[in-house]
Motif scaffolding. Structure first.
Motif, PDB file in Angstrom:
ATOM      1  N   ALA A 179       0.695  -1.194  -0.010  1.00  0.00           N
ATOM      2  CA  ALA A 179       0.142   0.030  -0.159  1.00  0.00           C
ATOM      3  C   ALA A 179       0.896   1.226   0.047  1.00  0.00           C
ATOM      4  O   ALA A 179       0.643   2.275  -0.857  1.00  0.00           O
ATOM      5  CB  ALA A 179      -0.948   0.047   1.132  1.00  0.00           C
ATOM      6  N   THR A 180       1.880   1.339   0.780  1.00  0.00           N
ATOM      7  CA  THR A 180       2.624   2.260   1.040  1.00  0.00           C
ATOM      8  C   THR A 180       3.490   2.886  -0.290  1.00  0.00           C
ATOM      9  O   THR A 180       3.537   3.833  -0.939  1.00  0.00           O
ATOM     10  CB  THR A 180       3.758   2.247   2.050  1.00  0.00           C
ATOM     11  OG1 THR A 180       3.004   2.091   3.258  1.00  0.00           O
ATOM     12  CG2 THR A 180       4.717   3.669   2.252  1.00  0.00           C
ATOM     13  N   THR A 181       3.963   1.705  -1.014  1.00  0.00           N
ATOM     14  CA  THR A 181       4.652   1.857  -2.287  1.00  0.00           C
ATOM     15  C   THR A 181       3.699   2.352  -3.218  1.00  0.00           C
ATOM     16  O   THR A 181       4.222   3.154  -4.146  1.00  0.00           O
ATOM     17  CB  THR A 181       5.341   0.381  -2.705  1.00  0.00           C
ATOM     18  OG1 THR A 181       6.331   0.168  -1.828  1.00  0.00           O
ATOM     19  CG2 THR A 181       6.159   0.554  -3.780  1.00  0.00           C
ATOM     20  N   LEU A 182       2.889   1.699  -3.463  1.00  0.00           N
ATOM     21  CA  LEU A 182       1.697   2.164  -4.575  1.00  0.00           C
ATOM     22  C   LEU A 182       1.338   3.625  -4.304  1.00  0.00           C
ATOM     23  O   LEU A 182       1.382   4.389  -5.061  1.00  0.00           O
ATOM     24  CB  LEU A 182       0.440   1.129  -4.367  1.00  0.00           C
ATOM     25  CG  LEU A 182      -0.647   1.584  -5.526  1.00  0.00           C
ATOM     26  CD1 LEU A 182      -0.164   1.604  -6.664  1.00  0.00           C
ATOM     27  CD2 LEU A 182      -1.940   0.541  -4.932  1.00  0.00           C
ATOM     28  N   THR A 183       1.082   3.942  -2.917  1.00  0.00           N
ATOM     29  CA  THR A 183       0.450   5.316  -2.813  1.00  0.00           C
ATOM     30  C   THR A 183       1.694   6.301  -3.344  1.00  0.00           C
ATOM     31  O   THR A 183       1.420   7.249  -3.784  1.00  0.00           O
ATOM     32  CB  THR A 183       0.215   5.669  -1.519  1.00  0.00           C
ATOM     33  OG1 THR A 183      -0.558   4.803  -1.022  1.00  0.00           O
ATOM     34  CG2 THR A 183      -0.146   6.846  -0.990  1.00  0.00           C
ATOM     35  N   HIS A 184       2.892   6.200  -3.107  1.00  0.00           N
ATOM     36  CA  HIS A 184       4.054   6.651  -3.544  1.00  0.00           C
ATOM     37  C   HIS A 184       3.898   7.017  -5.158  1.00  0.00           C
ATOM     38  O   HIS A 184       4.359   8.191  -5.825  1.00  0.00           O
ATOM     39  CB  HIS A 184       5.200   6.046  -3.334  1.00  0.00           C
ATOM     40  CG  HIS A 184       6.527   6.851  -3.803  1.00  0.00           C
ATOM     41  ND1 HIS A 184       6.981   7.969  -3.076  1.00  0.00           N
ATOM     42  CD2 HIS A 184       7.266   6.577  -5.065  1.00  0.00           C
ATOM     43  CE1 HIS A 184       8.369   8.250  -3.657  1.00  0.00           C
ATOM     44  NE2 HIS A 184       8.328   7.507  -4.775  1.00  0.00           N
ATOM     45  N   TRP A 185       3.419   5.959  -5.921  1.00  0.00           N
ATOM     46  CA  TRP A 185       3.392   6.093  -7.352  1.00  0.00           C
ATOM     47  C   TRP A 185       2.142   7.033  -8.003  1.00  0.00           C
ATOM     48  O   TRP A 185       1.708   7.125  -9.116  1.00  0.00           O
ATOM     49  CB  TRP A 185       3.379   5.004  -8.010  1.00  0.00           C
ATOM     50  CG  TRP A 185       4.764   4.422  -8.025  1.00  0.00           C
ATOM     51  CD1 TRP A 185       6.036   5.144  -8.164  1.00  0.00           C
ATOM     52  CD2 TRP A 185       5.385   3.067  -7.496  1.00  0.00           C
ATOM     53  NE1 TRP A 185       7.052   4.265  -7.857  1.00  0.00           N
ATOM     54  CE2 TRP A 185       6.722   2.996  -7.445  1.00  0.00           C
ATOM     55  CE3 TRP A 185       4.505   1.849  -7.408  1.00  0.00           C
ATOM     56  CZ2 TRP A 185       7.339   1.776  -7.498  1.00  0.00           C
ATOM     57  CZ3 TRP A 185       5.279   0.469  -7.574  1.00  0.00           C
ATOM     58  CH2 TRP A 185       6.695   0.793  -7.474  1.00  0.00           C
ATOM     59  N   LEU A 186       0.799   7.107  -6.948  1.00  0.00           N
ATOM     60  CA  LEU A 186      -0.101   7.672  -7.588  1.00  0.00           C
ATOM     61  C   LEU A 186      -0.209   9.209  -7.104  1.00  0.00           C
ATOM     62  O   LEU A 186       0.604   9.638  -6.627  1.00  0.00           O
ATOM     63  CB  LEU A 186      -1.465   7.147  -6.608  1.00  0.00           C
ATOM     64  CG  LEU A 186      -1.690   5.620  -6.645  1.00  0.00           C
ATOM     65  CD1 LEU A 186      -2.525   5.173  -5.405  1.00  0.00           C
ATOM     66  CD2 LEU A 186      -2.044   5.172  -8.003  1.00  0.00           C
ATOM     67  N   PRO A 187      -1.009   9.849  -8.086  1.00  0.00           N
ATOM     68  CA  PRO A 187      -1.211  11.204  -7.938  1.00  0.00           C
ATOM     69  C   PRO A 187      -1.754  11.682  -6.538  1.00  0.00           C
ATOM     70  O   PRO A 187      -2.196  10.978  -5.674  1.00  0.00           O
ATOM     71  CB  PRO A 187      -2.278  11.747  -8.966  1.00  0.00           C
ATOM     72  CG  PRO A 187      -2.501  10.473  -9.794  1.00  0.00           C
ATOM     73  CD  PRO A 187      -2.064   9.213  -9.003  1.00  0.00           C
ATOM     74  N   SER A 188      -1.510  12.885  -6.396  1.00  0.00           N
ATOM     75  CA  SER A 188      -1.702  13.710  -5.083  1.00  0.00           C
ATOM     76  C   SER A 188      -3.225  14.176  -5.103  1.00  0.00           C
ATOM     77  O   SER A 188      -3.518  14.787  -5.989  1.00  0.00           O
ATOM     78  CB  SER A 188      -0.746  14.618  -4.342  1.00  0.00           C
ATOM     79  OG  SER A 188      -1.041  15.365  -3.500  1.00  0.00           O
ATOM     80  N   PRO A 189      -3.860  14.027  -3.980  1.00  0.00           N
ATOM     81  CA  PRO A 189      -4.034  13.554  -2.745  1.00  0.00           C
ATOM     82  C   PRO A 189      -4.092  11.948  -2.936  1.00  0.00           C
ATOM     83  O   PRO A 189      -5.178  11.407  -3.246  1.00  0.00           O
ATOM     84  CB  PRO A 189      -4.619  14.095  -1.992  1.00  0.00           C
ATOM     85  CG  PRO A 189      -5.866  14.785  -2.775  1.00  0.00           C
ATOM     86  CD  PRO A 189      -5.183  14.680  -4.043  1.00  0.00           C
ATOM     87  N   SER A 190      -3.062  11.076  -2.072  1.00  0.00           N
ATOM     88  CA  SER A 190      -3.623   9.547  -2.263  1.00  0.00           C
ATOM     89  C   SER A 190      -3.004   9.256  -0.472  1.00  0.00           C
ATOM     90  O   SER A 190      -2.186   9.793  -0.256  1.00  0.00           O
ATOM     91  CB  SER A 190      -2.732   8.924  -2.703  1.00  0.00           C
ATOM     92  OG  SER A 190      -2.899   9.218  -4.314  1.00  0.00           O
ATOM     93  N   PHE A 191      -4.023   8.906  -0.028  1.00  0.00           N
ATOM     94  CA  PHE A 191      -4.207   8.462   1.598  1.00  0.00           C
ATOM     95  C   PHE A 191      -3.766   7.129   1.876  1.00  0.00           C
ATOM     96  O   PHE A 191      -4.512   6.125   1.576  1.00  0.00           O
ATOM     97  CB  PHE A 191      -5.340   9.041   2.316  1.00  0.00           C
ATOM     98  CG  PHE A 191      -5.611  10.327   1.938  1.00  0.00           C
ATOM     99  CD1 PHE A 191      -4.917  11.461   2.691  1.00  0.00           C
ATOM    100  CD2 PHE A 191      -6.608  10.844   1.004  1.00  0.00           C
ATOM    101  CE1 PHE A 191      -5.266  12.771   2.472  1.00  0.00           C
ATOM    102  CE2 PHE A 191      -6.613  12.338   0.614  1.00  0.00           C
ATOM    103  CZ  PHE A 191      -6.184  13.220   1.437  1.00  0.00           C
ATOM    104  N   ASP A 192      -2.590   6.709   2.406  1.00  0.00           N
ATOM    105  CA  ASP A 192      -2.194   5.417   2.879  1.00  0.00           C
ATOM    106  C   ASP A 192      -2.363   5.280   4.183  1.00  0.00           C
ATOM    107  O   ASP A 192      -2.114   5.909   4.964  1.00  0.00           O
ATOM    108  CB  ASP A 192      -0.797   5.189   2.709  1.00  0.00           C
ATOM    109  CG  ASP A 192      -0.133   4.005   3.182  1.00  0.00           C
ATOM    110  OD1 ASP A 192      -0.946   3.171   3.657  1.00  0.00           O
ATOM    111  OD2 ASP A 192       1.013   3.825   3.374  1.00  0.00           O
ATOM    112  N   LEU A 193      -3.617   4.299   4.466  1.00  0.00           N
ATOM    113  CA  LEU A 193      -4.220   4.113   5.716  1.00  0.00           C
ATOM    114  C   LEU A 193      -3.609   2.678   6.371  1.00  0.00           C
ATOM    115  O   LEU A 193      -4.305   2.361   7.397  1.00  0.00           O
ATOM    116  CB  LEU A 193      -5.760   4.140   5.535  1.00  0.00           C
ATOM    117  CG  LEU A 193      -6.385   5.487   5.303  1.00  0.00           C
ATOM    118  CD1 LEU A 193      -7.743   5.301   5.322  1.00  0.00           C
ATOM    119  CD2 LEU A 193      -5.850   6.633   5.883  1.00  0.00           C
TER     120      LEU A 193
END
Length: 162
Positions: free
Chosen positions: A27-41
């Motif tokens: 999840a954290t790695t994928l969130t890094h590659w997504l546009p902002s805002p992306s919230f890693d919960l």
């Protein structure tokens, strides 16, 4: 983890919530590659198998999982728990966990989950992530992974409001 309670209009609308079906699901790695805002919960299913309460504030949800049998079971538990909370997963991302193929039993379990999510996409294994704290920028990823990320973004946009 970032609190998704603060809406913003930058990036892709109100954003997206990314959850792991289990710890280490990517999840954290994928969130890094997504546009902002992306919230890693973080992981939605705890070590005890309980699904924690999630507040997405109407944002589309991406659920990540590894491609193992145990991970497929955790994804099923997560999807059921999220559904019980009135939440729908826009995209189930199955993250390859090495050079080997997905076990047959895991493939069957993932196929059974397809009808319960907006879409399913695989994310290839990236050997450089093993043992490294650095997450390479999207521009440095293999072409196949960039295509997979594009498909994930398309599924979320098709399903939700970002």
């Amino acid at each position: 983890m970032t609190d998704p309670s603060q809406p913003t209009n930058e990036g892709w609308g109100e954003g997206v919530v990314v959850l792991g079906a289990h710890g280490g699901a990517g999840a954290t790695t994928l969130t890094h590659w997504l546009p902002s805002p992306s919230f890693d919960l973080g992981p939605v299913v705890g070590p005890d198998g309980a699904v924690r309460q999630v507040t997405s504030h109407g944002r589309p949800i991406i659920l990540t999982t590894r491609n193992t049998v145990h991970s497929a079971q955790a994804a099923s538990i997560a999807l059921n728990g999220l559904r019980d909370q009135g939440l729908r997963v826009a995209c189930l991302v199955i993250v390859d966990d090495g050079a080997g193929s997905t076990p047959r039993e895991a493939k069957v379990r993932f196929r059974m989950l397809e009808g319960h999510v907006g879409g399913t996409e695989r994310l290839s294994f990236l050997p450089t992530l093993r043992g490294s704290e650095e997450i390479p920028p999207e521009e440095e990823l293999p072409r196949k992974m960039v295509s997979e990320l594009t498909r994930i973004k398309e599924l979320v946009q098709k399903d939700g409001t970002p």
